[in-house]
Write an enzyme that holds these catalytic residues in place. Structure first.
Site, PDB file in Angstrom:
ATOM      1  CD  GLU A 183     -34.003  45.053   5.089  1.00 12.05           C
ATOM      2  OE1 GLU A 183     -33.274  45.482   4.159  1.00 12.05           O
ATOM      3  OE2 GLU A 183     -33.815  45.321   6.303  1.00 12.05           O
ATOM      4  CG  ASP A 237     -35.113  44.638   9.083  1.00 12.69           C
ATOM      5  OD1 ASP A 237     -35.667  44.746   7.968  1.00 12.69           O
ATOM      6  OD2 ASP A 237     -33.912  44.874   9.261  1.00 12.69           O
ATOM      7  CG  ASP A 262     -29.787  50.798  12.091  1.00 11.75           C
ATOM      8  OD1 ASP A 262     -29.458  49.773  11.452  1.00 11.75           O
ATOM      9  OD2 ASP A 262     -30.027  51.885  11.523  1.00 11.75           O
TER      10      ASP A 262
END
Length: 269
Positions: free
Chosen positions: A104, A102, A13
């Site tokens: 986080e 995503d 990624d």
């Protein structure tokens, strides 16, 4: 959750931080897929996104895109989802792998508010697209900021302890993709890159996400011709009378190309 395996398809990624990437070399190094950063928050667009998607796809990799969330409440997810989808819309047909949330960081504050915000994000995404995004996150974030209600959503799991079997966390009992290193080295990329694997073989990955694709073989490595080039060379020798001295690894100059086309047209006639 399941362990890593040497039989699993390998990928990476990336974002604009990796700079200009030689995607043909990445594919030749055995990488099958790539998740590419598209956007962040409600306004940021990764400046290399479109170029990376187009070149990675052209090189034969399966591609997905991810959005780095900064949402602070359920009320803020709509603008993020709309922004993400607007960024990926020009290359939607090029991307076969899931679109990814995503999550986080803890802009949403308490665990209760983070859970509500993430749930609102994935539900609104499903309203817009008809399917859930995949979620990217890591063990501590699951333990401290999520709950078991997300087990119905595919997991891209950042898990760097490769010695044992990952334990089940939250509502997840397996992972779809695993990010196992942030300091990988791959030919075609300067500096470190995140390393990932799918939970099955390359064939299983392609059968699931792009079953109609004719898989392009990787470019030869260390001067060795792949079978498809050797087969093509032999056809040119047998059918068009090209000299056996011509090797599959030779550069096709304009003269050779002209000869091949001329003989092909004559044979057609």
């Amino acid at each position: 959750m399941q362990k890593r395996s040497s039989d699993h398809a390998q990928g990476i990624d990336i974002s604009h931080w990796q700079g200009t990437i030689n995607w043909e070399q990445v594919r030749a190094a055995g990488k099958v897929f790539a998740f590419i950063k598209a956007s962040e928050g409600s306004t940021v667009k990764d400046k290399q996104f479109l170029t990376n998607v187009q070149k990675a796809t052209a090189a034969g990799l399966l591609v997905g895109a991810y959005h780095f969330s900064r949402a602070t409440s359920p009320a803020g997810v709509k603008i993020e989802v709309d922004h993400f989808l607007s960024v990926v819309s020009p290359v939607t047909n090029d991307m076969k792998l899931p679109l990814v949330l995503d999550i986080e960081t803890k802009e949403a504050g308490s665990k209760a508010n983070i859970v509500k915000t993430v749930r609102a994000w994935v539900e609104y995404f499903k309203q817009r697209t008809g399917k859930y995004p995949m979620i990217y996150t890591f063990p501590n974030f699951i333990d401290t900021s999520l709950d078991a209600s997300f087990g119905d959503i595919k997991l891209w799991y950042a898990y760097y302890n490769n010695d044992g079997t990952p334990i089940n966390r939250g509502g997840w009992k397996d992972w779809e993709f695993l990010q196992y290193s942030s300091s990988g080295k791959v030919k075609g990329i300067s500096g470190d890159v995140d390393m990932n694997e799918y939970h099955g073989s390359e064939k299983e990955l392609r059968d699931k996400y792009d079953p109609t694709m004719v898989t392009p073989p990787p470019t030869e490595i260390d001067g060795k011709s792949p079978l498809w080039k050797e087969t093509g060379r032999q056809w040119l020798i047998d059918e068009l009378g090209i000299s056996e001295d011509w090797k599959a690894t030779d550069v096709v100059d304009i003269g050779t190309l002209g000869t091949i086309l001329s003989r092909a047209m004559n044979n057609k006639g």
